[in-house]
Design an enzyme around this catalytic site. Structure first.
Site, PDB file in Angstrom:
ATOM      1  N   ARG A 114       0.852  -1.181   0.000  1.00  0.00           N
ATOM      2  CA  ARG A 114       0.000   0.000   0.000  1.00  0.00           C
ATOM      3  C   ARG A 114       0.894   1.239   0.000  1.00  0.00           C
ATOM      4  O   ARG A 114       1.960   1.239   0.604  1.00  0.00           O
ATOM      5  CB  ARG A 114      -0.901   0.029   1.237  1.00  0.00           C
ATOM      6  CG  ARG A 114      -1.924  -1.107   1.280  1.00  0.00           C
ATOM      7  CD  ARG A 114      -2.754  -1.027   2.550  1.00  0.00           C
ATOM      8  NE  ARG A 114      -3.699  -2.131   2.645  1.00  0.00           N
ATOM      9  CZ  ARG A 114      -4.932  -2.102   2.163  1.00  0.00           C
ATOM     10  NH1 ARG A 114      -5.363  -1.013   1.531  1.00  0.00           N
ATOM     11  NH2 ARG A 114      -5.732  -3.137   2.296  1.00  0.00           N
ATOM     12  N   SER A 117      -7.242  -9.859  -9.378  1.00  0.00           N
ATOM     13  CA  SER A 117      -8.143  -9.840  -8.226  1.00  0.00           C
ATOM     14  C   SER A 117      -8.843 -11.186  -8.135  1.00  0.00           C
ATOM     15  O   SER A 117      -9.418 -11.653  -9.117  1.00  0.00           O
ATOM     16  CB  SER A 117      -9.196  -8.730  -8.382  1.00  0.00           C
ATOM     17  OG  SER A 117     -10.246  -8.883  -7.447  1.00  0.00           O
ATOM     18  N   ILE A 118      -8.826 -11.811  -6.961  1.00  0.00           N
ATOM     19  CA  ILE A 118      -9.496 -13.105  -6.833  1.00  0.00           C
ATOM     20  C   ILE A 118     -11.011 -12.933  -6.824  1.00  0.00           C
ATOM     21  O   ILE A 118     -11.748 -13.885  -7.089  1.00  0.00           O
ATOM     22  CB  ILE A 118      -9.051 -13.864  -5.565  1.00  0.00           C
ATOM     23  CG1 ILE A 118      -9.536 -13.158  -4.297  1.00  0.00           C
ATOM     24  CG2 ILE A 118      -7.559 -14.075  -5.545  1.00  0.00           C
ATOM     25  CD1 ILE A 118      -9.406 -14.013  -3.053  1.00  0.00           C
ATOM     26  N   ASP A 119     -11.495 -11.719  -6.526  1.00  0.00           N
ATOM     27  CA  ASP A 119     -12.939 -11.500  -6.427  1.00  0.00           C
ATOM     28  C   ASP A 119     -13.621 -11.452  -7.790  1.00  0.00           C
ATOM     29  O   ASP A 119     -14.841 -11.539  -7.876  1.00  0.00           O
ATOM     30  CB  ASP A 119     -13.239 -10.195  -5.682  1.00  0.00           C
ATOM     31  CG  ASP A 119     -12.859 -10.260  -4.213  1.00  0.00           C
ATOM     32  OD1 ASP A 119     -12.822 -11.384  -3.671  1.00  0.00           O
ATOM     33  OD2 ASP A 119     -12.604  -9.213  -3.618  1.00  0.00           O
ATOM     34  N   GLN A 124      -4.285 -38.472 -17.013  1.00  0.00           N
ATOM     35  CA  GLN A 124      -4.830 -37.215 -17.525  1.00  0.00           C
ATOM     36  C   GLN A 124      -6.351 -37.259 -17.667  1.00  0.00           C
ATOM     37  O   GLN A 124      -6.993 -36.226 -17.764  1.00  0.00           O
ATOM     38  CB  GLN A 124      -4.202 -36.891 -18.882  1.00  0.00           C
ATOM     39  CG  GLN A 124      -2.704 -36.707 -18.825  1.00  0.00           C
ATOM     40  CD  GLN A 124      -2.043 -36.881 -20.192  1.00  0.00           C
ATOM     41  OE1 GLN A 124      -2.021 -35.960 -20.992  1.00  0.00           O
ATOM     42  NE2 GLN A 124      -1.509 -38.050 -20.461  1.00  0.00           N
TER      43      GLN A 124
END
Length: 826
Positions: free
Chosen positions: A135, A209-211, A710
């Site tokens: 930040r 961003s994971i969101d 696989q």
């Protein structure tokens, strides 16, 4: 000659990303830079005739690129960093890491360092960001931004590539908007006088961003990896919850966006999901309790409730997991447990999808910077279907803010729409499949029987497609019939009704619960027609690979002789090979791709520890090179041999020479992938022997044939949700076709559009007649004649440091998102 600089900022990158210098000679307009090497202070260029250099490179402008991730880091960022650095170097630019995000940009000094080809090696499998992120309150002030501008001007940087969320991207755009004023202030303060080459600043963003909360892109970097972490927990919880007849409440991240919660609920068949975009109706407590009670009454031993951390009620109050637990415990007396995942969702090894997404976005970001002018608005590189697109940054930011405004104003339907088609489709599919009881009002057509079957080799995600098709059929008022063991079972009468509860829990199970065989119907048409009549089958869902496609064609061709075949049919592609005509993606391919990628990670780790070792890995895929190519991109392979791209002994020799040179660097390892049917003569054993002989004294070789591992395993989140949506959509389409084909008390369908393949084409799920796809099919080699992913292969080669030309003939033009949402809220 004039200097051309390319710089990449790095809040989401490691602290080592820096600027690259490229020298172009404007007096040679008919040549372009093919390669560049630095030695001391000298730059050596390799020129190639025919294609002129980019006009902005010839102009002699100063161009710079810097990566700046903001204060969050997610899995997949390192793939974006690696791709941007290497493609920047490939383009003849000098690339810089900006460490510790915007704070590193403000502080300057050692926080802004040059990046080299080798400095981004062994990054693909690492989560987070190797260049650090932090930040920065300083960058929020004009004085801080002026310090950042001063540091860029000193290096001649005029291009920033920023990886982050909407906050960091908005900050980048503000920096760009203020650029001229910041330069004026620097001149007035006497802090920087050499600004003639820094008159403008170009910005390109990549969303991490994971969101998945940034509007304009189907997926943000890190989201798929987060879903992998969540589903691992859900699968682990499921076993203990079923043993003890428990209700589990799982809280996932998503303070302002419910994407993770929604997809998790869709992928695991949750009983209820709470998301901020669509609060539950008043009185939801009673509805939830009734649903859980009904499930237990039907014999279900497990209840799952998914909660986004930002879930709220219609009056704006938070709905917490503890609140839900108290409700279920007090009213129902169910043994209830709560799990709050927290930051575990941000970490871990990136999924194959995120690595490929980050790599593709990094390449497109460099292309956007190279093509930018002072008048080009700041853009963000996004994903739409399987296409990389460029969108105006501030339009995306505005629509993202519009979602928040819509939720605050209680316009929840608008909030869902503003999230985009992908989010909206997920929500609509979940709502339909979340019914516990079949609807009271049935479709006008009564007594309709829809049969469903699996054809070809088993793959992960097949069962998710079956489950959603069965439940959607029941919701539509149909009787669903399960056909066991493919066309063999259809011919021999292995057909029985399948109910709502019998498919409970199927989304997380790999393989084929119905059983599957490769047998084609051609020699069984008489028996099949008799059983279609005997069991009164009115429509058919065929889930499988190339055999399903060919089998569907044979049934259509048999309509002329057998009237029983004149029923609506739909083929859903499901195969690890991803070789079904009519679809860019097949169910099961993502799971197989992740299996290969994780195996290659271990192999690379072994090779890195041993030093001077090259691994040759054989993948599945038949004649289709999708798995080898995409795994090569995700795992950072040096080469991937496939059938579609012919290769000979000279190509093998070139690859060996490439590895010999690589062993002279600090990266003393190699990874070669080979599709199983890439060449009948240059087998895996042959290539292993050749590499072993030619590498004597320089490197040694090992080989791995991955085989049927696989095809197995637990389905990935993508395959679960993709299968779920495909199954539901196919049955809804069949219901409409049944209405069209209902004449005089019977079903009769013999038009080409009554037998289709449901596939993902670029940006949408589309139905294409089987007969129309014949022209695009290589039946001998069981592959489509046109395959979109072949255009991605040059990226893999460039990232492996081969001197080839990057085809930009299909570069992404700037699109707009505001117009798509302007009608909302009116």
């Amino acid at each position: 000659m004039s200097d051309i600089h390319l710089v990449f900022p790095g809040e989401y990158l490691s602290p080592n990303l820096t600027l690259t210098l490229c020298v172009i000679c404007p007096s040679v307009p008919l040549f372009h830079v093919f390669g560049a090497n630095f030695s001391g202070n000298d730059l050596f260029l390799v020129w190639r005739r025919e294609t002129p250099p980019h006009p902005q490179l010839l102009s002699g402008e100063t161009r710079a690129s810097t990566f700046i991730p903001f204060h969050l880091c997610v899995s997949g960022m390192n793939a974006a960093v690696r791709a941007t650095v290497r493609v920047g170097l490939y383009a003849g630019a000098k690339v810089y890491f900006v460490h510790e995000g915007y704070q590193g940009l403000v502080d300057g000094g050692d926080n802004i360092r040059p990046a080299t080809w080798e400095s981004v090696s062994m990054m693909l499998q690492l989560g987070g960001t190797v260049i650090g992120s932090a930040r920065s309150e300083d960058f929020r002030t004009r004085e801080g931004r002026m310090k950042g501008a001063c540091n860029l001007v000193k290096l001649g940087i005029t291009n920033l590539c920023v990886i982050g969320g909407d906050g960091s991207l908005t900050g980048a755009n503000q920096f760009r908007t203020e650029w001229s004023g910041l330069l004026d202030d620097l001149v007035k303060a006497g802090r920087e006088t050499n600004i003639c080459k820094s008159s403008h600043l170009n910005i390109v963003g990549m969303v991490g961003s994971i969101d998945n909360d940034f509007c304009g892109t189907d997926m943000t970097i890190g989201t798929d990896s987060a879903l992998h972490r969540i589903m691992e927990v859900v699968d682990a919880i499921t076993t203990t919850a079923q043993s003890h007849q428990r209700t589990f409440i799982l809280e996932v991240m998503g303070r302002h966006c419910g994407y993770l919660a929604l997809v998790t609920a869709l992928a695991c068949g949750a009983d209820w999901v709470f998301i901020p975009e669509m609060p539950p109706d008043d009185g939801w407590e009673n509805h939830l309790c009734r649903r859980l009670t009904d499930q237990r009454g039907r014999g279900c031993r497990l209840n799952v409730i998914i909660v986004a951390e930002g879930a709220m009620s219609r009056d704006g109050k938070l709905i917490t997991s503890d609140q839900i637990k108290k409700l279920v415990t007090d009213r129902l007396g169910f043994d209830t447990r709560t799990t709050i995942l927290g930051h575990v969702q941000r970490g871990g090894t990136p999924s194959a999808f995120d690595r490929i997404l980050g790599s593709r976005m990094g390449v497109e970001a460099v292309m956007a910077l190279m093509e930018a002018t002072p008048d080009t608005p700041a853009c963000v590189v996004s994903l739409s279907g399987n296409l990389a697109v460029r969108l105006p940054l501030m339009e995306c930011v505005q629509v993202t803010k519009d979602v928040t405004a819509a939720m605050a104003e209680g316009r929840f339907d608008d909030a869902i729409k503003l999230r985009g088609k992908s989010f909206q489709n997920n929500w609509n599919t979940y709502k339909l499949l979340a019914h516990i009881n079949p609807p009271d009002v049935k479709v006008r057509i009564s007594n309709i029987n829809v049969a469903i079957m699996n054809i070809g080799a088993p793959c992960a995600g097949m069962n998710a497609a079956v489950r959603s098709a069965v439940r959607m059929g029941i919701i539509q008022g149909h009787t669903m019939l399960a056909v066991h063991d493919g066309f063999d079972g259809l011919a021999h009468g292995q057909i029985e009704p399948i109910t709502w509860t019998s498919v409970t829990g199927w989304t997380g199970i790999g393989g084929s619960m119905l059983g599957t065989k490769r047998t084609l119907p051609g020699k069984l048409l008489e028996e099949i027609s008799l059983n279609i009549a005997k069991f009164n089958i009115h429509a058919l869902v065929i889930i499988g690979g190339f055999e399903a496609y060919v089998g569907g064609l044979e049934l259509v061709q048999a309509r002329e002789k057998y009237e029983e075949m004149c029923i609506p049919m739909v083929v859903i592609p499901a195969t690890v090979s991803n070789n079904v005509p009519g679809s860019d993606f097949s169910i099961g391919a993502d799971t197989a791709l992740n299996t290969i990628t994780s195996t290659c990670d271990r192999i690379k780790q072994s090779a890195a520890g041993t030093k001077r070792r090259v691994f040759i890995v054989e993948t599945m895929g038949g004649y289709c090179g999708y798995l080898a190519t995409m795994a090569g991109l995700a795992a950072g392979a040096d080469a991937a041999y496939i059938f579609e791209e012919k290769f000979g002994i000279k190509d093998l020799e070139m690859n060996v020479e490439h590895l010999v040179e690589k062993m002279k660097t600090t990266v003393k390892r190699g990874l070669i992938l080979r599709n199983e049917n890439s060449n009948a003569n240059y087998t895996t054993d042959f290539i292993f022997s050749l590499y072993s002989e030619e590498g004597k004294g320089i490197f040694d070789c090992r080989k791995n044939v991955l085989g049927h591992m696989q095809q197995g395993g637990t389905p990935t989140p993508f395959d679960r949700t993709f299968g779920t949506k495909m199954g539901a959509k196919s049955v809804r389409w069949l219901s409409e076709k049944l209405k069209e084909c209902y004449r005089h008390g019977r079903i009769f369908a013999n038009t080409p559009d009554s037998a289709c393949v449901l596939g993902m084409r670029k940006r949408a799920l589309t139905f294409q007649p089987l007969s129309e796809l014949k022209g695009d099919t290589d039946f001998e080699h069981r592959i489509p004649k046109t395959q979109w992913w072949l255009k991605i292969r040059p990226i893999m080669k460039i990232l492996a440091k081969y001197d080839i030309k990057l085809d930009t003939s299909e570069h992404a033009d700037m699109e707009h998102v505001i117009k798509k949402s302007s009608s909302l809220g009116k």
